[in-house]
Write a protein that holds these residues in place. Structure first.
Motif, PDB file in Angstrom:
ATOM      1  N   PHE A 148       0.993  -1.254   0.066  1.00  0.00           N
ATOM      2  CA  PHE A 148      -0.187   0.026  -0.138  1.00  0.00           C
ATOM      3  C   PHE A 148       0.819   1.379  -0.042  1.00  0.00           C
ATOM      4  N   ARG A 149       1.932   1.371   0.985  1.00  0.00           N
ATOM      5  CA  ARG A 149       2.920   2.308   0.787  1.00  0.00           C
ATOM      6  C   ARG A 149       3.393   2.471  -0.429  1.00  0.00           C
ATOM      7  N   GLN A 150       3.832   1.426  -1.347  1.00  0.00           N
ATOM      8  CA  GLN A 150       4.467   1.820  -2.702  1.00  0.00           C
ATOM      9  C   GLN A 150       3.456   2.535  -3.601  1.00  0.00           C
ATOM     10  N   GLN A 151       2.143   1.863  -3.367  1.00  0.00           N
ATOM     11  CA  GLN A 151       1.032   2.389  -4.317  1.00  0.00           C
ATOM     12  C   GLN A 151       0.770   3.916  -4.060  1.00  0.00           C
ATOM     13  N   LEU A 152       0.882   4.088  -2.803  1.00  0.00           N
ATOM     14  CA  LEU A 152       0.494   5.487  -2.044  1.00  0.00           C
ATOM     15  C   LEU A 152       1.519   6.624  -2.718  1.00  0.00           C
ATOM     16  N   VAL A 153       2.848   6.267  -2.570  1.00  0.00           N
ATOM     17  CA  VAL A 153       3.833   7.081  -3.198  1.00  0.00           C
ATOM     18  C   VAL A 153       3.830   7.006  -4.849  1.00  0.00           C
ATOM     19  N   SER A 154       3.635   6.073  -5.286  1.00  0.00           N
ATOM     20  CA  SER A 154       3.327   6.300  -6.884  1.00  0.00           C
ATOM     21  C   SER A 154       2.251   7.087  -7.229  1.00  0.00           C
ATOM     22  N   VAL A 155       1.077   6.898  -6.717  1.00  0.00           N
ATOM     23  CA  VAL A 155      -0.118   7.883  -6.757  1.00  0.00           C
ATOM     24  C   VAL A 155       0.276   9.398  -6.448  1.00  0.00           C
ATOM     25  N   LEU A 156       0.742   9.717  -5.497  1.00  0.00           N
ATOM     26  CA  LEU A 156       0.967  10.832  -5.107  1.00  0.00           C
ATOM     27  C   LEU A 156       2.032  11.508  -6.043  1.00  0.00           C
ATOM     28  N   GLN A 157       2.893  10.761  -6.465  1.00  0.00           N
ATOM     29  CA  GLN A 157       4.086  11.320  -7.619  1.00  0.00           C
ATOM     30  C   GLN A 157       3.188  11.378  -9.105  1.00  0.00           C
TER      31      GLN A 157
END
Length: 182
Positions: A148-157
Motif C-alpha cells: 500500500f505504501r508503494q502504491q500511495l507514493v506512486s499515486v502521489l507522484q
C-alpha cells in the motif's frame, strides 16, 4: 464534708459560668468587629468603585481562649475593569507549539487525503465501497503494508500504480465484484 462538697460545687459552677460568659462576650465582640469591618469594607468598596480602583476586602478573625489562639485572615481583590497587566500582555500569550504541530499534522493529513482521493483511479484497487475506507485510513495502511505504501507514493507522484503491482496481476481498476458464474 457535705458542706465542703457543696461549697466546691458552687465554686465550680461560678467558674464555669464565668468561662461561658467570657466566651459568649468574646464571640459577641468578634461578631460586632466583623460587622463593623464588613461595613467599612463596603464603604471603602463604594468609594473605590466610584474612583475606578479595584475593590480590596480584608477579613480578619481572632479567637482567644484559655490555652488557645486562632487567627484567620482572608484578602479578596476584585476589579470591574481590565488590569494594567492585561494591557501589557505579550501578543503571543495564547501561542502553543503543540497546537501548531497539531494544525500542521491535520493539514498534511488533509492534503495527502485529498491528493489520494483525486488520483485513486491510478491505483490497482477497485472502485468499490471500500474506496473511502482506503482513502481515509491511509496513514494506518501506509505504516502496516509495504505494498500500500508503494502504491500511495506512486499515486502521489502522479504515476500509475502498475509500477507497484506485483508481476502476474492484470491492469486492475475495472472488473466486477461478482463471481464468474453466469
Amino acid at each position: 464534708m457535705d458542706r465542703q462538697m457543696a461549697e466546691m460545687d458552687r465554686q465550680m459552677t461560678r467558674e464555669m459560668d464565668s468561662v461561658f460568659r467570657s466566651t459568649r462576650d468574646a464571640a459577641q465582640r468578634a461578631r460586632q468587629q466583623g460587622e463593623e469591618a464588613r461595613g467599612q469594607a463596603q464603604e471603602q468598596a463604594q468609594r473605590s468603585r466610584s474612583a475606578g480602583e479595584p475593590e480590596v476586602r480584608v477579613e480578619r478573625f481572632e479567637d482567644r481562649g484559655p490555652g488557645r489562639f486562632t487567627y484567620y485572615e482572608s484578602v479578596h481583590i476584585t476589579s470591574s475593569f481590565p488590569s494594567a497587566a492585561g494591557a501589557y500582555a505579550t501578543p503571543g500569550a495564547g501561542f502553543s507549539p503543540l497546537l501548531v504541530v497539531a494544525a500542521l499534522a491535520a493539514g498534511a493529513y488533509a492534503a495527502v487525503t485529498a491528493a489520494f482521493a483525486r488520483a485513486y483511479h491510478l491505483t490497482t484497487y477497485r472502485e468499490n465501497m471500500w474506496k473511502w475506507a482506503l482513502i481515509l485510513c491511509w496513514p494506518v495502511l501506509a505504516i502496516g503494508s509495504r505494498r500500500f505504501r508503494q502504491q500511495l507514493v506512486s499515486v502521489l507522484q502522479g504515476k500509475h500504480g502498475a509500477a507497484a503491482r506485483p508481476p502476474g496481476e492484470g491492469q486492475g481498476g475495472g472488473g466486477s465484484a461478482e463471481g464468474g458464474a453466469g
